[in-house]
Design a protein around this motif. Sequence first.
Motif, PDB file in Angstrom:
ATOM      1  N   ALA A  90     -84.360  26.672   8.928  1.00  0.00           N
ATOM      2  CA  ALA A  90     -83.558  25.737   8.138  1.00  0.00           C
ATOM      3  C   ALA A  90     -82.106  26.191   8.060  1.00  0.00           C
ATOM      4  N   LEU A  91     -81.881  27.490   7.884  1.00  0.00           N
ATOM      5  CA  LEU A  91     -80.515  28.003   7.765  1.00  0.00           C
ATOM      6  C   LEU A  91     -79.744  27.841   9.074  1.00  0.00           C
ATOM      7  N   ALA A  92     -80.362  28.247  10.190  1.00  0.00           N
ATOM      8  CA  ALA A  92     -79.691  28.117  11.479  1.00  0.00           C
ATOM      9  C   ALA A  92     -79.516  26.650  11.861  1.00  0.00           C
ATOM     10  N   GLY A  93     -80.522  25.828  11.575  1.00  0.00           N
ATOM     11  CA  GLY A  93     -80.403  24.404  11.860  1.00  0.00           C
ATOM     12  C   GLY A  93     -79.269  23.759  11.085  1.00  0.00           C
ATOM     13  N   TYR A  94     -79.097  24.180   9.834  1.00  0.00           N
ATOM     14  CA  TYR A  94     -77.996  23.653   9.014  1.00  0.00           C
ATOM     15  C   TYR A  94     -76.637  24.056   9.584  1.00  0.00           C
ATOM     16  N   VAL A  95     -76.537  25.305  10.014  1.00  0.00           N
ATOM     17  CA  VAL A  95     -75.275  25.780  10.585  1.00  0.00           C
ATOM     18  C   VAL A  95     -74.928  25.004  11.856  1.00  0.00           C
ATOM     19  N   PHE A  96     -75.905  24.830  12.739  1.00  0.00           N
ATOM     20  CA  PHE A  96     -75.636  24.130  13.991  1.00  0.00           C
ATOM     21  C   PHE A  96     -75.429  22.632  13.787  1.00  0.00           C
ATOM     22  N   ALA A  97     -75.992  22.080  12.730  1.00  0.00           N
ATOM     23  CA  ALA A  97     -75.895  20.635  12.525  1.00  0.00           C
ATOM     24  C   ALA A  97     -74.627  20.224  11.785  1.00  0.00           C
ATOM     25  N   LYS A  98     -74.188  21.051  10.827  1.00  0.00           N
ATOM     26  CA  LYS A  98     -73.117  20.611   9.927  1.00  0.00           C
ATOM     27  C   LYS A  98     -71.860  21.483   9.949  1.00  0.00           C
ATOM     28  N   HIS A  99     -71.836  22.496  10.782  1.00  0.00           N
ATOM     29  CA  HIS A  99     -70.657  23.354  10.836  1.00  0.00           C
ATOM     30  C   HIS A  99     -70.105  23.388  12.259  1.00  0.00           C
ATOM     31  N   GLN A 100     -68.791  23.553  12.355  1.00  0.00           N
ATOM     32  CA  GLN A 100     -68.129  23.630  13.647  1.00  0.00           C
ATOM     33  C   GLN A 100     -67.590  25.047  13.852  1.00  0.00           C
ATOM     34  N   PHE A 101     -67.862  25.627  15.001  1.00  0.00           N
ATOM     35  CA  PHE A 101     -67.352  26.953  15.327  1.00  0.00           C
ATOM     36  C   PHE A 101     -67.297  27.089  16.843  1.00  0.00           C
ATOM     37  N   ARG A 102     -66.538  28.030  17.300  1.00  0.00           N
ATOM     38  CA  ARG A 102     -66.325  28.220  18.729  1.00  0.00           C
ATOM     39  C   ARG A 102     -67.626  28.667  19.408  1.00  0.00           C
ATOM     40  N   GLY A 103     -67.928  28.028  20.532  1.00  0.00           N
ATOM     41  CA  GLY A 103     -69.126  28.371  21.288  1.00  0.00           C
ATOM     42  C   GLY A 103     -70.406  27.826  20.701  1.00  0.00           C
ATOM     43  N   LYS A 104     -70.285  26.856  19.784  1.00  0.00           N
ATOM     44  CA  LYS A 104     -71.472  26.307  19.123  1.00  0.00           C
ATOM     45  C   LYS A 104     -72.466  25.732  20.121  1.00  0.00           C
ATOM     46  N   ARG A 105     -72.002  24.932  21.053  1.00  0.00           N
ATOM     47  CA  ARG A 105     -72.899  24.304  22.018  1.00  0.00           C
ATOM     48  C   ARG A 105     -73.545  25.348  22.938  1.00  0.00           C
ATOM     49  N   ILE A 106     -72.780  26.337  23.347  1.00  0.00           N
ATOM     50  CA  ILE A 106     -73.316  27.371  24.234  1.00  0.00           C
ATOM     51  C   ILE A 106     -74.400  28.185  23.530  1.00  0.00           C
ATOM     52  N   TRP A 107     -74.118  28.586  22.274  1.00  0.00           N
ATOM     53  CA  TRP A 107     -75.108  29.357  21.522  1.00  0.00           C
ATOM     54  C   TRP A 107     -76.390  28.554  21.314  1.00  0.00           C
ATOM     55  N   PHE A 108     -76.243  27.261  21.036  1.00  0.00           N
ATOM     56  CA  PHE A 108     -77.427  26.430  20.820  1.00  0.00           C
ATOM     57  C   PHE A 108     -78.235  26.286  22.106  1.00  0.00           C
ATOM     58  N   LEU A 109     -77.544  26.125  23.236  1.00  0.00           N
ATOM     59  CA  LEU A 109     -78.242  26.040  24.515  1.00  0.00           C
ATOM     60  C   LEU A 109     -78.952  27.352  24.846  1.00  0.00           C
ATOM     61  N   LEU A 110     -78.357  28.472  24.489  1.00  0.00           N
ATOM     62  CA  LEU A 110     -79.005  29.762  24.706  1.00  0.00           C
ATOM     63  C   LEU A 110     -80.273  29.881  23.868  1.00  0.00           C
ATOM     64  N   ILE A 111     -80.206  29.394  22.637  1.00  0.00           N
ATOM     65  CA  ILE A 111     -81.393  29.418  21.780  1.00  0.00           C
ATOM     66  C   ILE A 111     -82.497  28.549  22.370  1.00  0.00           C
ATOM     67  N   LEU A 112     -82.128  27.363  22.846  1.00  0.00           N
ATOM     68  CA  LEU A 112     -83.119  26.487  23.473  1.00  0.00           C
ATOM     69  C   LEU A 112     -83.678  27.121  24.746  1.00  0.00           C
ATOM     70  N   GLY A 113     -82.832  27.854  25.464  1.00  0.00           N
ATOM     71  CA  GLY A 113     -83.280  28.483  26.694  1.00  0.00           C
ATOM     72  C   GLY A 113     -84.376  29.510  26.468  1.00  0.00           C
ATOM     73  N   THR A 114     -84.376  30.142  25.286  1.00  0.00           N
ATOM     74  CA  THR A 114     -85.430  31.121  25.011  1.00  0.00           C
ATOM     75  C   THR A 114     -86.805  30.486  24.909  1.00  0.00           C
ATOM     76  N   MET A 115     -86.864  29.174  24.670  1.00  0.00           N
ATOM     77  CA  MET A 115     -88.151  28.487  24.613  1.00  0.00           C
ATOM     78  C   MET A 115     -88.819  28.445  25.980  1.00  0.00           C
ATOM     79  N   MET A 116     -88.048  28.598  27.039  1.00  0.00           N
ATOM     80  CA  MET A 116     -88.589  28.514  28.393  1.00  0.00           C
ATOM     81  C   MET A 116     -89.038  29.877  28.931  1.00  0.00           C
ATOM     82  N   ILE A 117     -88.831  30.928  28.166  1.00  0.00           N
ATOM     83  CA  ILE A 117     -89.195  32.270  28.628  1.00  0.00           C
ATOM     84  C   ILE A 117     -90.592  32.613  28.117  1.00  0.00           C
ATOM     85  N   PRO A 118     -91.562  32.850  28.977  1.00  0.00           N
ATOM     86  CA  PRO A 118     -92.909  33.218  28.519  1.00  0.00           C
ATOM     87  C   PRO A 118     -92.882  34.555  27.784  1.00  0.00           C
TER      88      PRO A 118
END
Length: 274
Positions: A90-118
């Motif tokens: 909930a905390l990380a989702g709130y930060v990514f959803a409602k706050h703006q910061f440098r590299g936000k999209r890249i960090w979020f894509l990296l987090i999603l990328g970990t879902m693909m690693i067995p």
Amino acid sequence: MHRKNVWLDTTVTIMLVVAACIMLVPYLWMVLSSFKGNMDIMSGSSGFWPKHPSLDGYRTVLQDAPFGTWLLNSAVTSVIITAVTLFTSALAGYVFAKHQFRGKRIWFLLILGTMMIPFQVIMIPTYLITAKLGIVNNLSAIILPNLVSSYGVFLAKQFIEEIPNDLLEAARLDGAGELKLMVRIIAPLILPMLSALGIFTFMNAWNNYLWPLIVLNDTEKMTVPLALVYFNGTHIVNYNVVMSAAVLITIPVIIVFLIFQKQFVKGLTMTGMK
């Protein structure tokens, strides 16, 4: 047209009921087999229903092994993992959803990328880290690597994005800080999602087998999934004991689902609408 819809709904309902019954057959067979004698299961002479119901399998599970300790270990680790995962998601989702910061999209894509690693890929590095921390053969070795869920962060972000920014700005004007926003406004609005995520997280933590098998050595520190291996090794042909242990293991998960069933279904429904 109305009659056609009624027939369609009836047909779908019957098909779903039949499918549900088929899915329940293995569990019913497991429960009934736990009341059979071991020879009856091996020979198949008793058929589907036990001819002479017996509680010997449950007595063996509860008396010949520290099953209560294993249940407590699983309950403690699963509850802590679920609670902390819901908070971090909930905390990380709130930060990514409602706050703006440098590299936000890249960090979020990296987090999603970990879902693909067995997990098997990071299993050895994770073990080496836990060994360096000195927590091997400790319940904290199960808890620490599972406190953050990339899927939970993604799900929370998708839900929190739907909350109007005007609502949050009004709360800030009233003097609410970020933590108060999370507790008083965000959390109640995403409660169905948190309930669904909580059940999935609890089930995954409760059924986790591979990682506890690697990091736990002492019998007293085992979790319930390892109990089946314990009884398979100690009681090689006692299938009624294994079935009794399996029935006891599934009871807490069923209780958790029944308690949060309403919120779970609502969360899944809202997730499907995204």
